[in-house]
Design a protein around this motif. Sequence first.
Motif, PDB file in Angstrom:
ATOM      1  N   GLY A 123       0.804  -1.209   0.000  1.00 54.84           N
ATOM      2  CA  GLY A 123       0.000   0.000   0.000  1.00 54.84           C
ATOM      3  C   GLY A 123       0.841   1.265   0.000  1.00 54.84           C
ATOM      4  O   GLY A 123       0.577   2.202  -0.762  1.00 54.84           O
ATOM      5  N   MET A 154      -3.427  -2.088  -5.715  1.00 51.03           N
ATOM      6  CA  MET A 154      -3.481  -0.873  -4.894  1.00 51.03           C
ATOM      7  C   MET A 154      -3.299   0.355  -5.771  1.00 51.03           C
ATOM      8  O   MET A 154      -4.020   1.350  -5.641  1.00 51.03           O
ATOM      9  CB  MET A 154      -2.382  -0.914  -3.831  1.00 51.03           C
ATOM     10  CG  MET A 154      -2.598  -1.936  -2.756  1.00 51.03           C
ATOM     11  SD  MET A 154      -3.745  -1.323  -1.525  1.00 51.03           S
ATOM     12  CE  MET A 154      -3.286  -2.355  -0.155  1.00 51.03           C
ATOM     13  N   LEU A 279      -3.874   5.873   3.792  1.00 52.73           N
ATOM     14  CA  LEU A 279      -4.235   4.494   3.477  1.00 52.73           C
ATOM     15  C   LEU A 279      -5.240   3.948   4.479  1.00 52.73           C
ATOM     16  O   LEU A 279      -6.224   3.295   4.116  1.00 52.73           O
ATOM     17  CB  LEU A 279      -2.987   3.612   3.463  1.00 52.73           C
ATOM     18  CG  LEU A 279      -2.045   3.773   2.282  1.00 52.73           C
ATOM     19  CD1 LEU A 279      -0.765   2.978   2.533  1.00 52.73           C
ATOM     20  CD2 LEU A 279      -2.694   3.324   0.976  1.00 52.73           C
TER      21      LEU A 279
END
Length: 322
Positions: A123, A154, A279
Motif C-alpha cells: 500500500g 493498490m 491508506l
Amino acid sequence: MRAIRYHQVGGPEVLRLEEVPEPVAGPGEVRIRVHAAGVNFADTERRRGLYDAAVPLPRILGSEAAGVVESVGPGVDTAWLGRRVVALATRSYAELTTAPEKELLVLPERVSFEEGAGLLVQGLTAWHLIHTMGRLSVGQSVLIHAAAGGVGLMAVQLAKAVGAKVLGTVSTREKARLARELGADEVILYEEGDVAERVRTLTEGRGVDLVLDSVGANTWQSSLDSLAVFGHLVSYGSASGAPPPVELESLYEKSLKVSAYWLRTYHPPELQRHAREALRAELAEGRLQVRTGLVVDLAEAAEAHRQLEGRGTVGKVVLRMP
C-alpha cells in the motif's frame, strides 16, 4: 515460538519452520502477537541472496505484520496493549515480532488481519508511486504493469481515486477481470500483441503520462514506447531481470523522465505518517480494498514463495498463524 527461518540461500525448500526464542520489546518498541504476515516478492529475493545479502544467517523473513499488541517496551504508551495493529515489522514470519511504536497503525475493526497484512508494504509503495513519485493528477493517464499483483491492485485503485485514466497489463484473463473490477479502464494481456501499440491505440496515439514498472527486462522497452511527450517511467522492481541501461539519447525526442522508487529509502517522517493515515482512512471507509489471493498457514511459507515466484497468484499473499 514458531518461526520460518533459512540457514542458507536457495530455493523455497530452504525455508524451515523452527522453534526460536521469543523476541523482547526494546525501548520505543512493542511486541505483537502476529495473526497474519504479508509475503512480498522482495522476500523471495532475500531468500535467494539477491537482496540484503549481508544480513547474517539464519534469518527470519518478513517485513509486515498484523496482530495484537501483547507487551510494550520502555517509553511506550501502555494504551497500545491489546490493540489491533498493522506494522512494518522485520522478522514477521513468526508467531511474535517487535516493531517501533512509530510504525504502528491501528487496524479498523471492519478489516481482517489477513487484509491488514497486505496494507503497508504494498500500500505504501503504491501510494508513493502515485503521489510522491508520479504526482498523478486528474485527467492524466497511467500504465500499471502487473496490475493484478499486490502493488498493482493498490495502484489501480489509488490512481482511479485521483481521477486518472488507468491502463493495466496482466498475464491472464482472470487477472484482467480482477484489475477491471477494482477500477482499471483498460487491461492489456501481455501475450496478445504489442503492448505499446495497444497503449497508443487506447490513448488516440498520445501515450500515457506515467508508467509504473515492476517487471523490468521484459517490459522496459514497451514502457518507454508507451509514454507520451514529457512522460515519466518509474521503476520499482525487476521481477523478470534487471532492465537494460538507460540510453540518455533515446529520451530526448519526447523529453522523457526515468526514475526509481524504493520503500526503504529514507522518507521524511511527516510524509510517511501522512501516507499511512491516508491508506488507513481509505481502507476504513471502504474506498480501498486489500485483495488477498493466496492465504496459507505459516508452515506453508515455502509453497507461498513457489506460487509467488511462479506468477500463480493475484493480490496479496499472506501467511496466517493457525
